[in-house]
Design a protein around this motif. Structure first.
Motif, PDB file in Angstrom:
ATOM      1  N   UNK A  76     -34.270   0.512  55.945  1.00  0.00           N
ATOM      2  CA  UNK A  76     -35.001  -1.203  56.385  1.00  0.00           C
ATOM      3  C   UNK A  76     -35.121  -1.741  55.142  1.00  0.00           C
ATOM      4  N   UNK A  77     -34.731  -2.910  55.091  1.00  0.00           N
ATOM      5  CA  UNK A  77     -35.628  -3.466  54.463  1.00  0.00           C
ATOM      6  C   UNK A  77     -36.211  -5.407  54.641  1.00  0.00           C
ATOM      7  N   UNK A  78     -37.729  -5.799  55.131  1.00  0.00           N
ATOM      8  CA  UNK A  78     -37.908  -6.492  55.649  1.00  0.00           C
ATOM      9  C   UNK A  78     -37.264  -7.678  55.067  1.00  0.00           C
ATOM     10  N   UNK A  79     -36.694  -8.410  53.531  1.00  0.00           N
ATOM     11  CA  UNK A  79     -36.022  -9.365  53.089  1.00  0.00           C
ATOM     12  C   UNK A  79     -34.295  -9.377  53.704  1.00  0.00           C
ATOM     13  N   UNK A  80     -34.178  -7.955  53.831  1.00  0.00           N
ATOM     14  CA  UNK A  80     -32.771  -7.929  54.496  1.00  0.00           C
ATOM     15  C   UNK A  80     -32.281  -8.451  56.134  1.00  0.00           C
ATOM     16  N   UNK A  81     -33.600  -9.100  56.475  1.00  0.00           N
ATOM     17  CA  UNK A  81     -33.175  -9.045  57.630  1.00  0.00           C
ATOM     18  C   UNK A  81     -33.985 -10.634  58.161  1.00  0.00           C
ATOM     19  N   UNK A  82     -33.804 -10.959  56.846  1.00  0.00           N
ATOM     20  CA  UNK A  82     -33.709 -12.394  56.444  1.00  0.00           C
ATOM     21  C   UNK A  82     -32.721 -13.340  55.883  1.00  0.00           C
ATOM     22  N   UNK A  83     -33.059 -14.321  55.877  1.00  0.00           N
ATOM     23  CA  UNK A  83     -31.458 -15.978  55.336  1.00  0.00           C
ATOM     24  C   UNK A  83     -31.725 -14.937  53.442  1.00  0.00           C
ATOM     25  N   UNK A  84     -33.464 -13.930  53.144  1.00  0.00           N
ATOM     26  CA  UNK A  84     -32.803 -14.047  51.179  1.00  0.00           C
ATOM     27  C   UNK A  84     -32.055 -13.025  51.943  1.00  0.00           C
ATOM     28  N   UNK A  85     -31.725 -11.572  52.629  1.00  0.00           N
ATOM     29  CA  UNK A  85     -30.664 -11.021  51.570  1.00  0.00           C
ATOM     30  C   UNK A  85     -29.900 -10.580  52.912  1.00  0.00           C
ATOM     31  N   UNK A  86     -29.295  -9.574  52.575  1.00  0.00           N
ATOM     32  CA  UNK A  86     -27.672  -9.120  53.081  1.00  0.00           C
ATOM     33  C   UNK A  86     -28.031  -7.598  53.327  1.00  0.00           C
ATOM     34  N   UNK A  87     -27.738  -6.592  54.234  1.00  0.00           N
ATOM     35  CA  UNK A  87     -27.785  -5.413  54.355  1.00  0.00           C
ATOM     36  C   UNK A  87     -25.862  -4.696  55.224  1.00  0.00           C
ATOM     37  N   UNK A  88     -25.648  -4.539  53.935  1.00  0.00           N
ATOM     38  CA  UNK A  88     -24.021  -3.602  55.076  1.00  0.00           C
ATOM     39  C   UNK A  88     -23.774  -2.347  54.903  1.00  0.00           C
ATOM     40  N   UNK A  89     -25.349  -1.599  55.385  1.00  0.00           N
ATOM     41  CA  UNK A  89     -25.458  -0.817  55.965  1.00  0.00           C
ATOM     42  C   UNK A  89     -25.541  -1.274  56.988  1.00  0.00           C
ATOM     43  N   UNK A  90     -24.790   0.403  58.504  1.00  0.00           N
ATOM     44  CA  UNK A  90     -25.018  -0.575  60.200  1.00  0.00           C
ATOM     45  C   UNK A  90     -25.484   0.556  61.092  1.00  0.00           C
ATOM     46  N   UNK A  91     -26.122   1.348  60.099  1.00  0.00           N
ATOM     47  CA  UNK A  91     -26.429   2.559  60.272  1.00  0.00           C
ATOM     48  C   UNK A  91     -27.947   2.423  61.331  1.00  0.00           C
ATOM     49  N   UNK A  92     -28.798   2.901  62.127  1.00  0.00           N
ATOM     50  CA  UNK A  92     -30.137   2.638  62.414  1.00  0.00           C
ATOM     51  C   UNK A  92     -30.917   2.986  61.272  1.00  0.00           C
ATOM     52  N   UNK A  93     -31.961   2.700  61.382  1.00  0.00           N
ATOM     53  CA  UNK A  93     -32.383   1.491  61.285  1.00  0.00           C
ATOM     54  C   UNK A  93     -31.460  -0.027  60.320  1.00  0.00           C
ATOM     55  N   UNK A  94     -31.222  -0.404  60.714  1.00  0.00           N
ATOM     56  CA  UNK A  94     -30.297  -1.355  59.752  1.00  0.00           C
ATOM     57  C   UNK A  94     -31.057  -2.480  60.248  1.00  0.00           C
ATOM     58  N   UNK A  95     -30.800  -3.014  59.672  1.00  0.00           N
ATOM     59  CA  UNK A  95     -31.732  -5.097  59.516  1.00  0.00           C
ATOM     60  C   UNK A  95     -30.716  -5.600  60.631  1.00  0.00           C
ATOM     61  N   UNK A  96     -29.708  -5.029  61.025  1.00  0.00           N
ATOM     62  CA  UNK A  96     -28.933  -6.328  61.748  1.00  0.00           C
ATOM     63  C   UNK A  96     -29.356  -6.036  63.104  1.00  0.00           C
ATOM     64  N   UNK A  97     -30.494  -4.921  63.598  1.00  0.00           N
ATOM     65  CA  UNK A  97     -31.019  -5.121  64.927  1.00  0.00           C
ATOM     66  C   UNK A  97     -31.695  -5.517  64.815  1.00  0.00           C
ATOM     67  N   UNK A  98     -32.485  -6.460  63.884  1.00  0.00           N
ATOM     68  CA  UNK A  98     -33.602  -7.356  64.219  1.00  0.00           C
ATOM     69  C   UNK A  98     -32.928  -9.445  64.998  1.00  0.00           C
ATOM     70  N   UNK A  99     -32.042  -8.942  63.767  1.00  0.00           N
ATOM     71  CA  UNK A  99     -30.615 -10.249  64.324  1.00  0.00           C
ATOM     72  C   UNK A  99     -30.125 -10.389  65.394  1.00  0.00           C
ATOM     73  N   UNK A 100     -29.440  -9.816  65.777  1.00  0.00           N
ATOM     74  CA  UNK A 100     -27.963  -8.780  66.373  1.00  0.00           C
ATOM     75  C   UNK A 100     -28.469  -9.274  68.350  1.00  0.00           C
ATOM     76  N   UNK A 101     -29.514  -9.369  68.661  1.00  0.00           N
ATOM     77  CA  UNK A 101     -30.196  -9.184  69.832  1.00  0.00           C
ATOM     78  C   UNK A 101     -30.798  -8.221  70.567  1.00  0.00           C
ATOM     79  N   UNK A 102     -30.808  -7.121  70.201  1.00  0.00           N
ATOM     80  CA  UNK A 102     -30.574  -5.915  70.783  1.00  0.00           C
ATOM     81  C   UNK A 102     -32.141  -5.189  70.308  1.00  0.00           C
ATOM     82  N   UNK A 103     -32.687  -6.363  69.334  1.00  0.00           N
ATOM     83  CA  UNK A 103     -35.004  -5.506  69.707  1.00  0.00           C
ATOM     84  C   UNK A 103     -35.032  -6.102  71.101  1.00  0.00           C
TER      85      UNK A 103
END
Length: 549
Positions: A76-103
């Protein structure tokens, strides 16, 4: 008692290395666990100066977490869960869960509710016992140390409540050690009550703590750290998330708190923006984690250097860095689309690795087909066209010789305080005064950055936009953007999608093409985390944050 999951951590504190048993509490009752004493009785711990000091070291070690990738949550990366960054690793707890509607209340892998309350319980125990610690009046070191440790405990309790407030807003306010026969159905305090408590603890801490320590005591909280935390939290309290009616008195209090740190006269900007996160001692550092997080290099270095490049900067972040004339790229005559990284704010090159950016003497090839090129074969290749430079010590290496370098997590530095002041003061006035300009221009004029001062005559809204952008570029990948988006309530505006930069080569010519990388989903309810459903089920007086019911 429920069983706890355990792991060990080495924590470097005040010149010593302490082996700490971390306790992950799985239920509210676990806050009452007596195991903090490490098997010793309370009388043994708090009847001996050195044991009491070790107990406080455990509070630091178990309570203070690292927000970078590879802290307590490897992916997990806090900036990866913003418009500053991208994390292409999708395993839990990827930043994706913060902005994909699953929180959700039952699905928040970066929830810290139980851990923070466990830390608060340890501090409350310490504060209840410290006054009874026997020290000889002739032992001046222990007499001073007893007072200092009490100040540190007040700071740490304020810190832990600040972390709760950032995530959940108003939370149950617990200022004593609860016993098993007490009513544990405790309602949430209001946001103002929590902030008032944090401020009170910060003031208590500042009155008891020194301004600085010798090198053997680095890592302890100082009076400046307490006042800086007060500045940060009053700014959060004054922001739209917690101040929807825009009470200017809240902004005035935040500006005064930042000014109090500035007028201490002991902090100044580090001479190198590039190196400020890689040093143990600097006049800019106000509070810092003392462990060298060596895995930062492996986690975020580009693949040709042996790294995983977990977090990658976005085009939106690159666009936020001004041209050297002080204008954004789409407003400046200096911008050349064939050389998009020329004539940019020098902090860009110290934050982002872009095409042909030199790293340890070698140009990094992010163009398609390059050694570290876009969409290269492997999970560790960039998907944005960029790699991370900030937080990485260029003196470190993974290949051919492993040298981890220096990677320290700086919780608070002086540049933030200057920006806190500029923001709060601007919001407290009808239009920005010279002190607002001075604070933000100090950050821009740092040695090695030397960006031009802001143009005179900005109105309040224009100055607000400039301050917001300055925070973004100055504090990128230091976990501020994640919380700034929430307290400013701009998530639905800025977290719709992110872009990358595709670079192709035709002979001696380069073609730069922006491309949509990922759509994102954000709702205003995400501005606050959900209270864990397990806590709602357990505490009948807890009320869930809006939108999560």
């Amino acid at each position: 008692m429920m069983k706890n999951s355990l792991k060990n951590r080495l924590f470097h504190y005040a010149g010593t290395t302490v082996l700490i048993l971390l306790v992950s509490c799985s239920k509210f009752d676990a806050y009452l666990d007596k195991a903090e004493s490490g098997g010793m009785t309370e009388e043994e711990v708090f009847g001996n100066y050195r044991q009491t000091e070790r107990f406080l070291a455990q509070v630091y070690g178990t309570g203070l977490t690292i927000d970078w990738v590879g802290g307590n949550l490897w992916s997990f990366s806090y900036d990866g869960a913003t418009d500053n960054g991208y994390c292409h690793y999708r395993y839990w707890p990827s930043p994706k869960f913060v902005y994909d509607g699953n929180l959700t209340p039952a699905n928040n892998p970066i929830d810290q509710w139980a851990d923070l309350y466990a830390a608060i319980r340890r501090v409350n125990m310490f504060l209840e016992k410290i006054d009874g610690l026997p020290v000889s009046s002739s032992n001046t070191e222990e007499v001073a140390g007893k007072s200092r440790m009490k100040g540190e405990a007040f700071f740490l309790r304020a810190w832990f409540y600040a972390e709760l407030f950032k995530r959940y807003g108003g939370v149950p306010l617990i200022s004593k050690v609860l016993q098993v026969d007490e009513d544990l159905n405790i309602p949430r305090a209001t946001a103002d009550e929590i902030i008032g408590f944090i401020v009170e603890d910060c003031d208590r801490a500042a009155s008891l703590l020194p301004e600085e320590y010798s090198s053997k005591d680095l890592g302890r909280a100082t009076a400046g750290a307490a006042l800086a935390l007060k500045s940060r939290m009053l700014l959060y309290a004054a922001s739209p998330l917690h101040n929807p009616d825009n009470d200017r008195q809240k902004w005035e209090r935040a500006a005064k708190a930042a000014q109090d740190v500035i007028t201490m006269g002991i902090y100044q900007l580090h001479g190198s923006f590039k190196d400020v996160l890689h040093t143990r001692q600097s006049p800019e550092i106000i509070f810092q984690h003392t462990a060298n997080y060596e895995d930062q290099l492996r986690n975020n270095l580009m693949p040709s250097q042996g790294g995983f490049s977990i977090v990658q900067p976005t085009q939106e972040l690159v666009d936020a860095f001004e041209m050297t004339d002080g204008k954004l790229y789409n407003e400046s005559d200096l911008y050349d689309p064939q050389q998009p990284y020329a004539n940019r704010d020098p902090r860009l090159a110290m934050t982002v690795v872009y095409n042909l950016h030199p790293w340890r003497g070698f140009p990094i090839e992010t163009f398609e087909g390059g050694l570290d090129g876009l969409n290269g074969s492997g999970d560790n290749y960039t998907r944005t066209g960029y790699y991370l430079a900030k937080t990485l010590d260029e003196n470190g290496s993974l290949t051919p010789i492993w040298r981890p370098g220096s990677h320290f997590f700086v919780y608070i530095r002086y540049a933030e305080i200057l920006l806190n002041y500029a923001e709060a003061k601007n919001e407290s006035l009808e239009s920005p005064d010279p002190s607002v300009y001075d604070a933000i221009n100090q950050v821009r004029a740092r040695t090695g950055v030397n960006m031009p001062p802001l143009p005179a005559g900005l109105n309040k809204a224009d100055m607000r936009a400039r301050i917001h952008n300055e925070r973004r570029v100055e504090l990128a990948f230091e976990s501020h953007r994640f919380w700034d988006i929430r307290r400013w309530r701009i998530g639905e505006q800025v977290l719709k999608s992110v872009q990358g930069m595709r670079i192709t080569r035709a002979g001696s010519e380069w073609n730069y093409e922006r491309f949509p990388l990922e759509n994102r989903y954000y709702k205003n309810m995400y501005d606050l985390f959900p209270i864990p459903q397990s806590e709602i089920n357990r505490n009948s007086k807890l009320v869930q944050n809006p939108g999560y019911n």
